[in-house]
Design an enzyme around this catalytic site. Structure first.
Site, short mmCIF file in Angstrom:
data_model
loop_
_atom_site.label_atom_id
_atom_site.label_comp_id
_atom_site.label_asym_id
_atom_site.label_seq_id
_atom_site.Cartn_x
_atom_site.Cartn_y
_atom_site.Cartn_z
N ASN A 142 0.82 -1.21 0.00
CA ASN A 142 0.00 0.00 0.00
C ASN A 142 0.85 1.26 0.00
OD1 ASN A 142 -1.97 -1.90 0.18
ND2 ASN A 142 -2.43 -1.52 2.34
N HIS A 161 5.93 -0.66 -2.65
CA HIS A 161 5.42 0.05 -3.84
C HIS A 161 5.47 1.55 -3.66
CE1 HIS A 161 3.02 -3.78 -5.12
NE2 HIS A 161 4.29 -3.87 -5.37
N CYS A 169 13.16 12.85 -7.22
CA CYS A 169 13.59 13.49 -8.47
C CYS A 169 13.11 12.72 -9.69
CB CYS A 169 15.11 13.62 -8.51
SG CYS A 169 15.67 14.39 -10.03
N CYS A 173 18.22 12.08 -9.96
CA CYS A 173 19.55 12.62 -9.64
C CYS A 173 19.99 12.10 -8.26
CB CYS A 173 19.53 14.15 -9.66
SG CYS A 173 18.84 14.92 -8.19
P1 OAD Z 1 -6.27 -5.73 -5.05
O1 OAD Z 1 -7.33 -4.75 -5.28
O2 OAD Z 1 -5.75 -6.48 -6.23
O3 OAD Z 1 -6.78 -6.84 -4.01
C1 OAD Z 1 -7.39 -6.48 -2.80
C2 OAD Z 1 -7.69 -7.75 -2.04
O4 OAD Z 1 -8.23 -7.40 -0.77
C3 OAD Z 1 -8.69 -8.69 -2.71
O5 OAD Z 1 -8.19 -10.00 -2.65
C4 OAD Z 1 -9.94 -8.54 -1.84
O6 OAD Z 1 -10.68 -9.75 -1.79
C5 OAD Z 1 -9.34 -8.21 -0.48
N1 OAD Z 1 -10.20 -7.42 0.42
C6 OAD Z 1 -11.04 -6.41 0.09
N2 OAD Z 1 -11.63 -5.90 1.21
C7 OAD Z 1 -11.11 -6.60 2.27
C8 OAD Z 1 -11.29 -6.55 3.70
N3 OAD Z 1 -12.13 -5.67 4.26
N4 OAD Z 1 -10.61 -7.42 4.47
C9 OAD Z 1 -9.78 -8.35 3.91
N5 OAD Z 1 -9.54 -8.44 2.56
C10 OAD Z 1 -10.21 -7.58 1.77
O7 OAD Z 1 -5.10 -4.99 -4.27
P2 OAD Z 1 -3.61 -5.51 -3.96
O8 OAD Z 1 -3.55 -6.97 -3.85
O9 OAD Z 1 -3.11 -4.72 -2.83
O10 OAD Z 1 0.60 -2.06 -7.19
O11 OAD Z 1 -2.84 -5.05 -5.30
C11 OAD Z 1 -1.47 -5.26 -5.37
C12 OAD Z 1 -0.82 -4.17 -6.16
O12 OAD Z 1 -1.42 -4.10 -7.45
C13 OAD Z 1 -0.97 -2.77 -5.60
O13 OAD Z 1 -0.03 -2.44 -4.61
C14 OAD Z 1 -0.77 -1.93 -6.85
C15 OAD Z 1 -1.66 -2.73 -7.79
O14 OAD Z 1 -1.36 -2.56 -9.11
C16 OAD Z 1 1.22 -1.11 -7.93
O15 OAD Z 1 0.64 -0.16 -8.32
C17 OAD Z 1 2.65 -1.36 -8.18
#
Ligand code: OAD
Length: 316
Positions: A142, A161, A169, A173
């Site tokens: 996050n 991330h 920058c 730099c």
């Molecule tokens: P996602 O949106 O892909 O997944 C969120 C997850 O949280 C899903 O599996 C949901 O089921 C779960 N979820 C939602 N509400 C919840 C709750 N109240 N309690 C428990 N679980 C819950 O987000 P991320 O897995 O964080 O990266 O995505 C990974 C990365 O992809 C991010 O950091 C970002 C994105 O592209 C970059 O931008 C580099």
């Protein structure tokens, strides 16, 4: 082993099964399990001795704070894709082509994050850090800054991330990070921030304090690679390799480094706990492992109770 992985690994959306990374990764031999220990207490008892406890969090832990996830129904990659595709906006290429639009979009997302407050799950992980100290690491995908705002210490919190409250920058730099200037005139209300157009005065503030070049948001983009100085890449793998328990919260396992972290830890014999309202590749791994468990439900409910149980076990 860590060096074998330390080659630049691109952030990829998980096109292949989460167990096969694009870059060959050397995993330790699978541990021999002596019988099933897959109940939560038995897994948490592993943390009572020494060894590292690692928490790995995703957007799901901040969902109850009102921040959209990425791939959920109201997710950033789902909703806004009518306007642009994530690969387009969240990329260095887009930043080079349309830096003001990219800044506009991140400052709007930042307004959403600033309006949110850490929840019980963030607070429980701060408690765990205070309980375990050097025996705890928090690896978060996050960029919302809620873990730090809840009180998780920067030195044990690997923001793999980046963090939307910082800039650096645009010409690299230096690897120095700077908090976003407080004189930016972007409205605090996220709906107003979404409509707000950056002024010349704002753009003049979004400059590298070292070389004067345009600055950029300190977030990892899809066409960029994890590294150690900015994103604690090797530290995360090192923590995974020494983990006795990994607590995964609210992630869909869509990006590369978290997959390496979970696979390395599982291969090293760690107990794997997945907390998620929905199934996901990490829940499947936890279900398959004799030392794994998938807790289906909200982070705000399960994380505090797991931490309470772990604290009781550690307190002996
Ligand atoms: P996602 O949106 O892909 O997944 C969120 C997850 O949280 C899903 O599996 C949901 O089921 C779960 N979820 C939602 N509400 C919840 C709750 N109240 N309690 C428990 N679980 C819950 O987000 P991320 O897995 O964080 O990266 O995505 C990974 C990365 O992809 C991010 O950091 C970002 C994105 O592209 C970059 O931008 C580099």
């Amino acid at each position: 082993m860590i060096n074998a992985i330390a080659r630049k690994i691109l952030v990829t959306i998980r096109p292949v099964s989460s167990l096969q990374a694009r870059t060959p990764v050397v995993y330790p031999p699978a541990p021999l399990y002596s019988g099933s220990v897959s109940n939560l207490t038995a897994i948490l008892e592993r943390a009572a001795g020494d060894g590292l406890v690692v928490a790995l969090t995703g957007a799901g832990i901040s969902a109850e704070s009102g921040i959209p996830t990425f791939r959920g129904e109201e997710g950033y990659w789902t909703v806004d894709s009518k306007v642009y595709r994530p690969q387009e906006m969240a990329t260095n290429t887009a930043y080079r082509r349309m830096p003001e639009d990219v800044w506009q979009w991140y400052l709007y997302r930042r307004a959403v994050c600033r309006e949110a407050a850490p929840n019980l799950a963030h607070a429980a992980l701060v408690e765990l850090d205070q309980l375990l100290g050097e025996r705890f690491r928090l690896i978060t995908q996050n960029v919302d800054g809620l873990h730090l705002r809840a009180g998780s210490p920067m030195e044990r919190t690997y923001q793999i991330h980046g963090n939307i409250d910082y800039m650096r920058c645009g010409n690299d730099c230096t690897n120095e990070l700077w908090p976003l200037p407080s004189d930016l005139q972007v409205p605090e209300d996220h709906l107003a921030a979404k409509e707000y157009r950056l002024s010349e005065a704002d753009l003049a503030l979004l400059r590298c304090p070292e070389c004067g070049a345009r600055s950029r948001p300190h977030v990892l983009w899809f066409d960029e690679s994890y590294d150690e100085p900015l994103f604690r890449f090797e530290s995360s793998l090192e923590a995974a390799a020494h983990a006795v328990v990994v607590i995964i919260v609210g992630t869909s396992a869509a990006t590369t480094l978290p997959n390496h972290v979970v696979n390395l830890a599982a291969r090293a014999g760690a107990g794997i706990i997945d907390i998620n309202i929905d199934t996901n590749p990490f829940a499947e791994i936890a279900d398959q492992l004799p030392t794994g468990i998938a807790l289906r439900g909200a982070a705000g409910e399960h994380v505090p109770s797991v931490v309470k149980q772990l604290s009781e076990i550690v307190a002996g």
